[in-house]
Design a protein around this motif. Structure first.
Motif, PDB file in Angstrom:
ATOM      1  N   UNK A   1       0.826  -1.209   0.000  1.00  0.00           N
ATOM      2  CA  UNK A   1       0.000   0.000   0.000  1.00  0.00           C
ATOM      3  C   UNK A   1       0.862   1.263   0.000  1.00  0.00           C
ATOM      4  N   UNK A   2       1.983   1.220   0.721  1.00  0.00           N
ATOM      5  CA  UNK A   2       2.825   2.406   0.856  1.00  0.00           C
ATOM      6  C   UNK A   2       3.725   2.617  -0.358  1.00  0.00           C
ATOM      7  N   UNK A   3       4.221   1.548  -0.941  1.00  0.00           N
ATOM      8  CA  UNK A   3       5.122   1.651  -2.092  1.00  0.00           C
ATOM      9  C   UNK A   3       4.643   0.709  -3.181  1.00  0.00           C
ATOM     10  N   UNK A   4       3.699   1.162  -4.021  1.00  0.00           N
ATOM     11  CA  UNK A   4       3.139   0.289  -5.057  1.00  0.00           C
ATOM     12  C   UNK A   4       4.127   0.043  -6.191  1.00  0.00           C
ATOM     13  N   UNK A   5       5.138  -0.750  -5.915  1.00  0.00           N
ATOM     14  CA  UNK A   5       6.160  -1.048  -6.914  1.00  0.00           C
ATOM     15  C   UNK A   5       6.702  -2.443  -6.639  1.00  0.00           C
ATOM     16  N   UNK A   6       7.652  -2.838  -7.458  1.00  0.00           N
ATOM     17  CA  UNK A   6       8.231  -4.174  -7.302  1.00  0.00           C
ATOM     18  C   UNK A   6       8.941  -4.290  -5.961  1.00  0.00           C
TER      19      UNK A   6
ATOM     20  N   UNK B   1       4.359 -11.087  -4.602  1.00  0.00           N
ATOM     21  CA  UNK B   1       4.158 -10.988  -6.045  1.00  0.00           C
ATOM     22  C   UNK B   1       2.713 -11.215  -6.441  1.00  0.00           C
ATOM     23  N   UNK B   2       2.089 -12.239  -5.863  1.00  0.00           N
ATOM     24  CA  UNK B   2       0.693 -12.535  -6.188  1.00  0.00           C
ATOM     25  C   UNK B   2      -0.241 -11.457  -5.628  1.00  0.00           C
ATOM     26  N   UNK B   3       0.062 -10.955  -4.440  1.00  0.00           N
ATOM     27  CA  UNK B   3      -0.763  -9.895  -3.849  1.00  0.00           C
ATOM     28  C   UNK B   3      -0.664  -8.615  -4.680  1.00  0.00           C
ATOM     29  N   UNK B   4       0.535  -8.320  -5.151  1.00  0.00           N
ATOM     30  CA  UNK B   4       0.739  -7.148  -6.001  1.00  0.00           C
ATOM     31  C   UNK B   4      -0.092  -7.256  -7.284  1.00  0.00           C
ATOM     32  N   UNK B   5      -0.088  -8.431  -7.894  1.00  0.00           N
ATOM     33  CA  UNK B   5      -0.884  -8.633  -9.116  1.00  0.00           C
ATOM     34  C   UNK B   5      -2.370  -8.477  -8.825  1.00  0.00           C
ATOM     35  N   UNK B   6      -2.820  -9.024  -7.714  1.00  0.00           N
ATOM     36  CA  UNK B   6      -4.230  -8.949  -7.341  1.00  0.00           C
ATOM     37  C   UNK B   6      -4.676  -7.503  -7.144  1.00  0.00           C
ATOM     38  N   UNK B   7      -3.884  -6.729  -6.391  1.00  0.00           N
ATOM     39  CA  UNK B   7      -4.228  -5.330  -6.130  1.00  0.00           C
ATOM     40  C   UNK B   7      -4.180  -4.523  -7.419  1.00  0.00           C
ATOM     41  N   UNK B   8      -3.195  -4.792  -8.273  1.00  0.00           N
ATOM     42  CA  UNK B   8      -3.078  -4.063  -9.540  1.00  0.00           C
ATOM     43  C   UNK B   8      -4.273  -4.337 -10.445  1.00  0.00           C
TER      44      UNK B   8
ATOM     45  N   UNK C   1      -7.064  -1.558 -11.558  1.00  0.00           N
ATOM     46  CA  UNK C   1      -7.353  -1.297 -12.966  1.00  0.00           C
ATOM     47  C   UNK C   1      -8.834  -1.484 -13.276  1.00  0.00           C
ATOM     48  N   UNK C   2      -9.444  -2.490 -12.653  1.00  0.00           N
ATOM     49  CA  UNK C   2     -10.870  -2.746 -12.900  1.00  0.00           C
ATOM     50  C   UNK C   2     -11.730  -1.597 -12.384  1.00  0.00           C
ATOM     51  N   UNK C   3     -11.318  -0.979 -11.275  1.00  0.00           N
ATOM     52  CA  UNK C   3     -12.070   0.136 -10.703  1.00  0.00           C
ATOM     53  C   UNK C   3     -11.635   1.488 -11.257  1.00  0.00           C
ATOM     54  N   UNK C   4     -10.518   1.488 -11.990  1.00  0.00           N
ATOM     55  CA  UNK C   4      -9.901   2.735 -12.453  1.00  0.00           C
ATOM     56  C   UNK C   4      -9.646   3.660 -11.259  1.00  0.00           C
ATOM     57  N   UNK C   5      -9.020   3.074 -10.227  1.00  0.00           N
ATOM     58  CA  UNK C   5      -8.800   3.784  -8.977  1.00  0.00           C
ATOM     59  C   UNK C   5      -7.440   3.397  -8.411  1.00  0.00           C
ATOM     60  N   UNK C   6      -6.654   4.392  -8.046  1.00  0.00           N
ATOM     61  CA  UNK C   6      -5.355   4.136  -7.433  1.00  0.00           C
ATOM     62  C   UNK C   6      -5.550   3.883  -5.942  1.00  0.00           C
ATOM     63  N   UNK C   7      -5.470   2.632  -5.537  1.00  0.00           N
ATOM     64  CA  UNK C   7      -5.717   2.276  -4.143  1.00  0.00           C
ATOM     65  C   UNK C   7      -4.615   2.739  -3.206  1.00  0.00           C
ATOM     66  N   UNK C   8      -3.463   3.096  -3.762  1.00  0.00           N
ATOM     67  CA  UNK C   8      -2.362   3.563  -2.913  1.00  0.00           C
ATOM     68  C   UNK C   8      -2.360   5.079  -2.750  1.00  0.00           C
ATOM     69  N   UNK C   9      -3.334   5.765  -3.354  1.00  0.00           N
ATOM     70  CA  UNK C   9      -3.326   7.230  -3.324  1.00  0.00           C
ATOM     71  C   UNK C   9      -3.602   7.772  -1.933  1.00  0.00           C
ATOM     72  N   UNK C  10      -4.436   7.109  -1.174  1.00  0.00           N
ATOM     73  CA  UNK C  10      -4.820   7.614   0.141  1.00  0.00           C
ATOM     74  C   UNK C  10      -4.304   6.680   1.229  1.00  0.00           C
ATOM     75  N   UNK C  11      -3.489   7.216   2.112  1.00  0.00           N
ATOM     76  CA  UNK C  11      -3.009   6.428   3.236  1.00  0.00           C
ATOM     77  C   UNK C  11      -4.043   6.336   4.338  1.00  0.00           C
TER      78      UNK C  11
END
Length: 202
Positions: A95-100, A119-126, A130-140
């Motif tokens: 959530x804090x660093x949406x990267x590899x 890795x699997x959790x990252x794919x799931x969240x991504x 994308x499906x919601x067109x919403x950046x889930x990491x934007x708000x802490x």
């Protein structure tokens, strides 16, 4: 045997660590081995009075049975807490660093299973984002409102596109704007904008 010591040591490691310590494979295996020994002891005691036609274990065996059973439960709880805490930290990291995942973590701190989980959790969240067109990491923290009041405190920002209609606004130094949170959250994090309380703008 010092019952429950290996499991306790795993939790002490977590408590002393700033984030999470390197995965203690030896400690986990040692705790599992202790559980196995307790099970074997229970099996031996059960076999000892199995042919004596007792409907219940004899009184002299019951304290030992209860002790081994409690030790098994305690060690299982320690293992569950140890792994659940580490998984929670990995979710928070995503959530804090949406990267590899940094290579230093995957090779020195995490187990192979934890690296696979991230890795699997990252794919799931991504995919979900994308499906919601919403950046889930934007708000802490959950936003209280869609629009926020901000003051420009950095020079040279120029114009930025806001909202879904493609309109833009010029972010000149010292100006105050009422803008969608999603569009300016990254500028607030960078220190280019300052979020204002309602009273501060007057």
């Amino acid at each position: 045997m010092n019952y429950g010591q290996r499991g306790r040591e795993l939790l002490v490691e977590l408590k002393r660590s700033d984030w999470i310590p390197s995965y203690n494979d030896e400690g986990v295996r040692g705790t599992l081995e202790e559980i196995r020994l307790h099970f074997e002891e229970l099996d031996d005691q059960a076999a000892a009075f199995a042919g004596l036609n007792y409907s219940k274990p004899p009184m002299e065996s019951r304290p030992s049975i209860l002790l081994h059973h409690a030790a098994i439960r305690r060690n299982k709880q320690c293992l569950l807490v140890y792994h659940a805490h580490r998984v929670d930290k990995l979710r928070a990291l995503r959530r804090e660093t949406p990267s590899a995942l940094p290579a230093s973590l995957s090779t020195t701190v995490l187990s192979e299973a934890e690296t696979d989980f991230y890795g699997e959790y990252d794919k799931l969240v991504s995919r979900y984002s994308a499906a919601l067109d919403l950046d889930l990491s934007a708000h802490q923290s959950p936003p209280e409102q869609d629009l926020i009041q901000v003051r420009v405190i950095a020079d040279g920002l120029g114009r930025v596109v806001v909202g879904g209609g493609g309109s833009s606004v010029s972010l000149d130094m010292g100006t105050i704007h009422y803008l969608p949170r999603n569009d300016v959250e990254h500028l607030i994090r960078q220190g280019a904008l300052e979020q204002l309380d309602t009273e501060e703008s007057f």
